[in-house]
Design a protein around this motif. Structure first.
Motif, PDB file in Angstrom:
ATOM      1  N   SER A  34       0.867  -1.223   0.214  1.00  0.00           N
ATOM      2  CA  SER A  34      -0.275   0.001  -0.159  1.00  0.00           C
ATOM      3  C   SER A  34       0.597   0.988   0.232  1.00  0.00           C
ATOM      4  N   GLY A  35       2.052   1.682  -0.244  1.00  0.00           N
ATOM      5  CA  GLY A  35       3.028   2.488   0.032  1.00  0.00           C
ATOM      6  C   GLY A  35       4.670   2.334   1.260  1.00  0.00           C
ATOM      7  N   ILE A  36       4.528   2.996   2.244  1.00  0.00           N
ATOM      8  CA  ILE A  36       5.540   3.402   2.632  1.00  0.00           C
ATOM      9  C   ILE A  36       4.722   3.363   4.295  1.00  0.00           C
ATOM     10  N   VAL A  37       5.342   3.123   5.154  1.00  0.00           N
ATOM     11  CA  VAL A  37       5.039   2.744   6.219  1.00  0.00           C
ATOM     12  C   VAL A  37       6.833   3.506   6.901  1.00  0.00           C
ATOM     13  N   SER A  38       6.459   4.524   7.985  1.00  0.00           N
ATOM     14  CA  SER A  38       7.357   4.744   8.889  1.00  0.00           C
ATOM     15  C   SER A  38       7.441   4.470   9.634  1.00  0.00           C
ATOM     16  N   SER A  39       8.831   4.460  10.408  1.00  0.00           N
ATOM     17  CA  SER A  39       8.131   4.087  12.149  1.00  0.00           C
ATOM     18  C   SER A  39       9.859   4.366  12.841  1.00  0.00           C
ATOM     19  N   VAL A  40       9.779   4.890  13.720  1.00  0.00           N
ATOM     20  CA  VAL A  40      10.762   5.359  14.368  1.00  0.00           C
ATOM     21  C   VAL A  40      11.206   4.937  15.950  1.00  0.00           C
ATOM     22  N   ILE A  41      12.000   3.418  15.877  1.00  0.00           N
ATOM     23  CA  ILE A  41      12.607   2.858  17.219  1.00  0.00           C
ATOM     24  C   ILE A  41      13.898   3.092  17.757  1.00  0.00           C
ATOM     25  N   THR A  42      14.474   2.659  18.550  1.00  0.00           N
ATOM     26  CA  THR A  42      15.460   2.453  19.756  1.00  0.00           C
ATOM     27  C   THR A  42      16.208   2.036  18.753  1.00  0.00           C
ATOM     28  N   THR A  43      18.017   2.591  18.157  1.00  0.00           N
ATOM     29  CA  THR A  43      18.771   1.852  17.832  1.00  0.00           C
ATOM     30  C   THR A  43      19.062   0.494  18.146  1.00  0.00           C
ATOM     31  N   ARG A  44      18.102   0.698  19.434  1.00  0.00           N
ATOM     32  CA  ARG A  44      19.026  -1.200  20.680  1.00  0.00           C
ATOM     33  C   ARG A  44      17.962  -2.070  19.674  1.00  0.00           C
ATOM     34  N   SER A  45      16.643  -1.371  19.796  1.00  0.00           N
ATOM     35  CA  SER A  45      15.776  -2.398  19.001  1.00  0.00           C
ATOM     36  C   SER A  45      16.267  -2.684  17.719  1.00  0.00           C
ATOM     37  N   VAL A  46      16.579  -1.870  16.597  1.00  0.00           N
ATOM     38  CA  VAL A  46      16.907  -2.412  15.230  1.00  0.00           C
ATOM     39  C   VAL A  46      17.982  -3.437  15.861  1.00  0.00           C
ATOM     40  N   ARG A  47      19.532  -3.147  16.269  1.00  0.00           N
ATOM     41  CA  ARG A  47      20.328  -4.352  16.819  1.00  0.00           C
ATOM     42  C   ARG A  47      19.897  -5.445  17.191  1.00  0.00           C
ATOM     43  N   ASP A  48      18.936  -5.588  18.447  1.00  0.00           N
ATOM     44  CA  ASP A  48      18.397  -6.956  18.730  1.00  0.00           C
ATOM     45  C   ASP A  48      17.316  -7.723  17.584  1.00  0.00           C
ATOM     46  N   LEU A  49      16.598  -6.828  17.569  1.00  0.00           N
ATOM     47  CA  LEU A  49      15.831  -7.162  16.135  1.00  0.00           C
ATOM     48  C   LEU A  49      17.036  -8.045  15.108  1.00  0.00           C
ATOM     49  N   GLY A  50      17.780  -7.325  14.443  1.00  0.00           N
ATOM     50  CA  GLY A  50      18.779  -7.684  13.455  1.00  0.00           C
ATOM     51  C   GLY A  50      17.641  -7.269  11.902  1.00  0.00           C
ATOM     52  N   LEU A  51      18.051  -5.934  12.048  1.00  0.00           N
ATOM     53  CA  LEU A  51      16.733  -5.790  11.141  1.00  0.00           C
ATOM     54  C   LEU A  51      17.965  -4.521  10.789  1.00  0.00           C
ATOM     55  N   VAL A  52      18.059  -4.831   9.299  1.00  0.00           N
ATOM     56  CA  VAL A  52      18.361  -4.710   8.242  1.00  0.00           C
ATOM     57  C   VAL A  52      18.336  -4.783   6.736  1.00  0.00           C
ATOM     58  N   VAL A  53      18.361  -3.676   5.651  1.00  0.00           N
ATOM     59  CA  VAL A  53      17.702  -3.419   4.795  1.00  0.00           C
ATOM     60  C   VAL A  53      17.386  -5.080   4.100  1.00  0.00           C
ATOM     61  N   GLY A  54      15.983  -4.229   3.602  1.00  0.00           N
ATOM     62  CA  GLY A  54      15.811  -5.967   3.031  1.00  0.00           C
ATOM     63  C   GLY A  54      15.542  -6.918   3.982  1.00  0.00           C
ATOM     64  N   SER A  55      15.154  -6.782   5.246  1.00  0.00           N
ATOM     65  CA  SER A  55      14.204  -7.501   6.373  1.00  0.00           C
ATOM     66  C   SER A  55      12.491  -8.096   6.116  1.00  0.00           C
ATOM     67  N   GLU A  56      12.264  -8.906   6.101  1.00  0.00           N
ATOM     68  CA  GLU A  56      10.589  -9.045   6.233  1.00  0.00           C
ATOM     69  C   GLU A  56       9.948  -8.139   7.446  1.00  0.00           C
ATOM     70  N   VAL A  57       9.293  -7.734   7.446  1.00  0.00           N
ATOM     71  CA  VAL A  57       8.903  -7.350   9.057  1.00  0.00           C
ATOM     72  C   VAL A  57       7.154  -7.030   8.730  1.00  0.00           C
ATOM     73  N   VAL A  58       6.706  -6.909  10.209  1.00  0.00           N
ATOM     74  CA  VAL A  58       5.168  -6.370   9.942  1.00  0.00           C
ATOM     75  C   VAL A  58       4.788  -5.006  10.554  1.00  0.00           C
ATOM     76  N   ALA A  59       4.543  -4.642  10.355  1.00  0.00           N
ATOM     77  CA  ALA A  59       4.900  -2.859  10.859  1.00  0.00           C
ATOM     78  C   ALA A  59       3.250  -2.927  11.436  1.00  0.00           C
ATOM     79  N   LEU A  60       3.380  -2.982  12.426  1.00  0.00           N
ATOM     80  CA  LEU A  60       2.380  -2.746  14.103  1.00  0.00           C
ATOM     81  C   LEU A  60       1.589  -1.246  13.359  1.00  0.00           C
ATOM     82  N   VAL A  61       0.831  -1.513  13.702  1.00  0.00           N
ATOM     83  CA  VAL A  61      -0.098   0.420  14.116  1.00  0.00           C
ATOM     84  C   VAL A  61      -1.164   0.361  14.901  1.00  0.00           C
TER      85      VAL A  61
END
Length: 71
Positions: A34-61
């Motif tokens: 449906s388009g781009i969903v933007s999110s701001v999360i802690t950098t620690r969470s990015v690292r803990d979850l192992g998120l990188v460009v291309g990771s498949e995720v579910v954005a929960l709003v």
């Protein structure tokens, strides 16, 4: 915990399009059908979850309020 166990109705599947990291917070753009969903999360969470460009995720709003202003 499975996604079905989360009480959030607005779920958008997608892939991480970009990540902009800072010391404490990171901004992520998730590309969904449906388009781009933007999110701001802690950098620690990015690292803990192992998120990188291309990771498949579910954005929960989940929001209790949406504000609008007339342009």
């Amino acid at each position: 915990m499975s996604i079905q166990a989360i009480n959030v109705r607005n779920q958008f599947r997608g892939k991480i399009h970009s990540i902009t990291e800072d010391d404490v917070l990171s901004a992520l753009d998730i590309e969904t059908p449906s388009g781009i969903v933007s999110s701001v999360i802690t950098t620690r969470s990015v690292r803990d979850l192992g998120l990188v460009v291309g990771s498949e995720v579910v954005a929960l709003v989940k929001a209790t309020e949406v504000s609008l202003a007339k342009l």
